[in-house]
Design an enzyme around this catalytic site. Structure first.
Site, mmCIF file in Angstrom:
data_model
loop_
_atom_site.group_PDB
_atom_site.id
_atom_site.type_symbol
_atom_site.label_atom_id
_atom_site.label_comp_id
_atom_site.label_asym_id
_atom_site.label_seq_id
_atom_site.Cartn_x
_atom_site.Cartn_y
_atom_site.Cartn_z
ATOM 1 N N LYS A 23 64.362 56.243 46.249
ATOM 2 C CA LYS A 23 62.999 56.174 46.799
ATOM 3 C C LYS A 23 62.042 55.550 45.785
ATOM 4 O O LYS A 23 61.227 54.691 46.145
ATOM 5 C CB LYS A 23 62.533 57.587 47.158
ATOM 6 C CG LYS A 23 61.036 57.783 47.236
ATOM 7 C CD LYS A 23 60.717 59.256 47.438
ATOM 8 C CE LYS A 23 59.282 59.629 47.178
ATOM 9 N NZ LYS A 23 58.878 59.633 45.772
ATOM 10 N N ASN A 24 62.142 55.987 44.526
ATOM 11 C CA ASN A 24 61.149 55.548 43.543
ATOM 12 C C ASN A 24 61.422 54.159 42.962
ATOM 13 O O ASN A 24 60.684 53.679 42.111
ATOM 14 C CB ASN A 24 61.005 56.599 42.437
ATOM 15 C CG ASN A 24 60.354 57.859 42.985
ATOM 16 O OD1 ASN A 24 59.783 57.854 44.081
ATOM 17 N ND2 ASN A 24 60.432 58.948 42.235
ATOM 18 N N CYS A 121 52.146 63.895 46.149
ATOM 19 C CA CYS A 121 52.489 65.308 46.212
ATOM 20 C C CYS A 121 51.482 66.150 45.442
ATOM 21 O O CYS A 121 50.890 65.693 44.474
ATOM 22 C CB CYS A 121 53.878 65.513 45.619
ATOM 23 S SG CYS A 121 55.175 65.032 46.749
ATOM 24 N N ASP A 311 61.648 65.704 38.249
ATOM 25 C CA ASP A 311 62.035 65.846 39.662
ATOM 26 C C ASP A 311 63.324 66.660 39.848
ATOM 27 O O ASP A 311 63.624 67.087 40.950
ATOM 28 C CB ASP A 311 62.220 64.454 40.286
ATOM 29 C CG ASP A 311 60.967 63.620 40.104
ATOM 30 O OD1 ASP A 311 60.055 63.744 40.900
ATOM 31 O OD2 ASP A 311 60.907 62.869 39.115
ATOM 32 N N VAL A 333 55.873 67.070 32.132
ATOM 33 C CA VAL A 333 55.418 65.834 32.783
ATOM 34 C C VAL A 333 54.233 66.093 33.721
ATOM 35 O O VAL A 333 53.231 65.376 33.684
ATOM 36 C CB VAL A 333 56.576 65.137 33.531
ATOM 37 C CG1 VAL A 333 56.097 63.857 34.207
ATOM 38 C CG2 VAL A 333 57.716 64.831 32.568
HETATM 39 N N1 EPU Z 1 48.996 59.959 34.674
HETATM 40 C C1 EPU Z 1 47.685 59.874 34.280
HETATM 41 N N2 EPU Z 1 46.936 58.776 34.714
HETATM 42 C C2 EPU Z 1 47.478 57.819 35.509
HETATM 43 C C3 EPU Z 1 48.834 57.908 35.903
HETATM 44 C C4 EPU Z 1 49.574 59.006 35.466
HETATM 45 O O1 EPU Z 1 47.185 60.737 33.578
HETATM 46 O O2 EPU Z 1 46.750 56.862 35.855
HETATM 47 C C5 EPU Z 1 49.782 61.127 34.257
HETATM 48 C C6 EPU Z 1 50.171 61.988 35.464
HETATM 49 O O3 EPU Z 1 49.146 62.860 35.850
HETATM 50 C C7 EPU Z 1 51.405 62.720 34.940
HETATM 51 C C8 EPU Z 1 52.027 61.688 34.004
HETATM 52 O O4 EPU Z 1 51.031 60.717 33.715
HETATM 53 O O5 EPU Z 1 51.024 63.855 34.211
HETATM 54 C C9 EPU Z 1 53.253 61.023 34.537
HETATM 55 O O6 EPU Z 1 52.948 60.370 35.764
HETATM 56 P P1 EPU Z 1 53.660 59.006 36.169
HETATM 57 O O7 EPU Z 1 52.614 57.942 36.268
HETATM 58 O O8 EPU Z 1 54.815 58.785 35.275
HETATM 59 O O9 EPU Z 1 54.169 59.364 37.613
HETATM 60 P P2 EPU Z 1 54.042 58.504 38.927
HETATM 61 O O10 EPU Z 1 54.324 57.081 38.666
HETATM 62 O O11 EPU Z 1 52.818 58.879 39.648
HETATM 63 C C10 EPU Z 1 56.591 58.643 39.515
HETATM 64 C C11 EPU Z 1 57.372 59.155 40.678
HETATM 65 C C12 EPU Z 1 57.376 60.667 40.663
HETATM 66 C C13 EPU Z 1 57.997 61.135 39.359
HETATM 67 C C14 EPU Z 1 57.227 60.553 38.167
HETATM 68 C C15 EPU Z 1 57.839 60.895 36.833
HETATM 69 C C16 EPU Z 1 57.029 57.453 42.342
HETATM 70 C C17 EPU Z 1 56.438 57.057 43.640
HETATM 71 N N3 EPU Z 1 56.763 58.679 41.908
HETATM 72 O O12 EPU Z 1 55.272 59.122 39.722
HETATM 73 O O13 EPU Z 1 58.208 61.072 41.733
HETATM 74 O O14 EPU Z 1 57.961 62.538 39.302
HETATM 75 O O15 EPU Z 1 57.170 59.114 38.297
HETATM 76 O O16 EPU Z 1 59.157 60.423 36.763
HETATM 77 O O17 EPU Z 1 57.763 56.679 41.710
HETATM 78 C C18 EPU Z 1 58.878 62.373 43.536
HETATM 79 O O18 EPU Z 1 59.700 61.474 43.794
HETATM 80 O O19 EPU Z 1 58.872 63.494 44.129
HETATM 81 C C19 EPU Z 1 57.859 62.131 42.518
HETATM 82 C C20 EPU Z 1 56.761 62.884 42.381
#
Ligand code: EPU
Length: 436
Positions: A23-24, A121, A311, A333
């Site tokens: 998915k990601n 989420c 995850d 995380v």
């Molecule tokens: N963060 C910030 N500012 C931002 C972006 C992120 O502070 O602008 C912080 C977040 O709050 C968090 C940390 O950085 O504490 C990590 O977030 P990250 O940006 O890595 O996560 P994401 O890209 O929003 C993706 C996956 C998540 C997965 C995380 C970590 C997708 C669509 N989502 O999220 O997947 O948990 O990376 O590996 O790719 C899931 O599939 O259920 C899911 C939540």
């Protein structure tokens, strides 16, 4: 389809599930197709809600999207790309955070982009500050309006030097998707290097991008003026694989995850073995099973790749309720990804949450009053309960708990699970679960 499911637990899950693309990654590769001036083909695409959401977003922008569920082949024809209306985008995006990633490609191809209010989420604040900082540094101008943020790039986008405060997956993808066609060279330090990001880099390289990844979490991109479409096979969804593995452990079962790839799951497999689970790696997938006897308690800390993924944490916590002794889980995380444990306690588990960092490292959340560490005391027999799904991974974890529990549980709000688990009802039934 109803938004609840009744699960009669107390039976081991046995059999085979086929796990398709991640998915990601798939959702990001579909966004990358926007950068190509010729059509793209993505293979091993699962039928999940997030794929439908991104397909709608692409179609709103004039892209021809054609998906065959059986073969998992998705074609995206971007030759007729056109701007979309902000209200339509907000309506189709649902709670997805993907629209923010459309910005770079749309700025390059159309000169403008719109982002609605973003959801995702409920597992913490999930801000987009990193994304906006990156886009403005590249030269995007951001205007706030009632219907969302409007971005333009009147002077084009130029390469940047950037260091992330935290190796965010989404922010790294944002930078990649913008830098590949920005003028000049971009360097990123403290980048996320998850396998899904490596697969995105491979995809962009097929499209004509020039990207090099160093051993120290730094990435260099030399911008090019044009990219073409790609043909790419998605890596397997390692989160779904880990979820089925945890289900085998928690129910005392034996599940072959067809398609599972060992090289993307090292830290999970180590943990699975330390808890007392057994696995056999084959060329076609991985068999996960409970060998009998007691499961062992462990100390576990989530981290960015190559650490133990956040995850995987929620499904594994359910399995740890069946391990003998005290297990410690430190979530580093997301600040709010242990809230789902209150329902496990309602089912008879003993999980206590702490604000302190109970791991071998101090994380960002230690000083901020977030309950992000857990002590799980087991084994505790679980009993059926009526529970509501809070988020995608927590939701699947509740299904695992209900399957391990004696009696019939009702799990509501299960629509969220369709976002990331293909045909989970059919797969559960095939494994012998009693659900209706
Ligand atoms: N963060 C910030 N500012 C931002 C972006 C992120 O502070 O602008 C912080 C977040 O709050 C968090 C940390 O950085 O504490 C990590 O977030 P990250 O940006 O890595 O996560 P994401 O890209 O929003 C993706 C996956 C998540 C997965 C995380 C970590 C997708 C669509 N989502 O999220 O997947 O948990 O990376 O590996 O790719 C899931 O599939 O259920 C899911 C939540």
């Amino acid at each position: 389809m109803t938004d609840s499911i009744r699960v009669t637990g107390g039976r081991a899950l046995n059999g085979e599930v086929h796990v398709r693309g991640a998915k990601n990654f798939v959702s990001k590769a579909m966004v990358a197709a926007l950068l190509g001036s010729t059509p793209s083909t993505l293979r091993n695409v699962p039928r999940i809600l997030d794929v439908e959401i991104v397909s709608s977003l692409l179609r709103l922008h004039g892209v021809g999207v054609d998906y065959d569920v059986e073969s998992g082949v998705l074609n995206a024809d971007t030759t007729t790309l056109s701007p979309a209306d902000a209200v339509d985008i907000a309506q189709h995006a649902g709670s997805s955070r993907i629209p923010i990633l459309l910005c770079g490609p749309l700025l390059h191809r159309l000169g403008a982009a719109v982002i609605p209010d973003l959801g995702g989420c409920r597992i913490g604040d999930r801000p987009i500050d990193f994304h906006l900082e990156i886009l403005t540094k590249f030269g995007a101008e951001v205007r706030q309006a009632d219907d969302g943020l409007h971005l333009s790039a009147p002077n084009g986008l130029r390469g940047i030097k950037h260091e992330l405060a935290y190796p965010s997956v989404g922010a790294t993808e944002q930078l990649l998707l913008t830098a590949v066609m920005a003028e000049g060279i971009t360097t990123l330090h403290n980048a996320a290097v998850e396998p899904e990001i490596k697969d995105l880099i491979d995809t962009l390289q097929k499209m004509g991008a020039i990207i090099s990844v160093d051993t120290d979490r730094s990435i260099t991109i030399e911008g090019v003026t044009e990219l073409r479409g790609y043909d790419h096979v998605s890596l397997t969804d390692r989160i779904e694989v880990g979820s089925w593995a945890a289900a085998a452990l928690a129910t005392g079962g034996d599940i072959f995850a067809r398609g599972a790839q060992q090289r993307h799951m090292g830290s999970f497999l180590n943990t699975f073995r330390k808890v007392g689970g057994e696995f056999d790696v084959t060329p076609d997938g991985i068999r996960f099973y409970h060998p009998g006897g007691d499961l062992k308690s462990i100390a576990l800390q989530t981290d960015v790749h190559p650490g133990f993924m956040t995850d995987w944490q929620q499904p594994m916590v359910v399995a740890l309720t069946q391990a003998k002794g005290l297990s410690i889980v430190h979530e580093t995380v997301y600040e709010n990804r242990l809230g789902f444990t209150s329902a496990l306690n309602q089912m008879g588990a003993h999980v206590q949450l702490f604000r302190e960092c109970l791991g071998d490292k101090q994380c960002r959340f230690g000083q901020q009053n977030y309950q992000h560490s857990a002590v799980i005391s087991g084994p505790t027999p679980l009993k059926a309960a009526d529970i509501e799904v809070p988020d995608l991974r927590g939701g699947f974890s509740y299904l695992i708990a209900a399957l391990a529990a004696e009696g019939t549980s009702t799990v509501t709000n299960i629509g969220i699970i369709d976002r990331g688990y293909e045909n989970f009802r059919g797969k559960l039934t095939a494994l012998g679960a009693v659900i209706d």
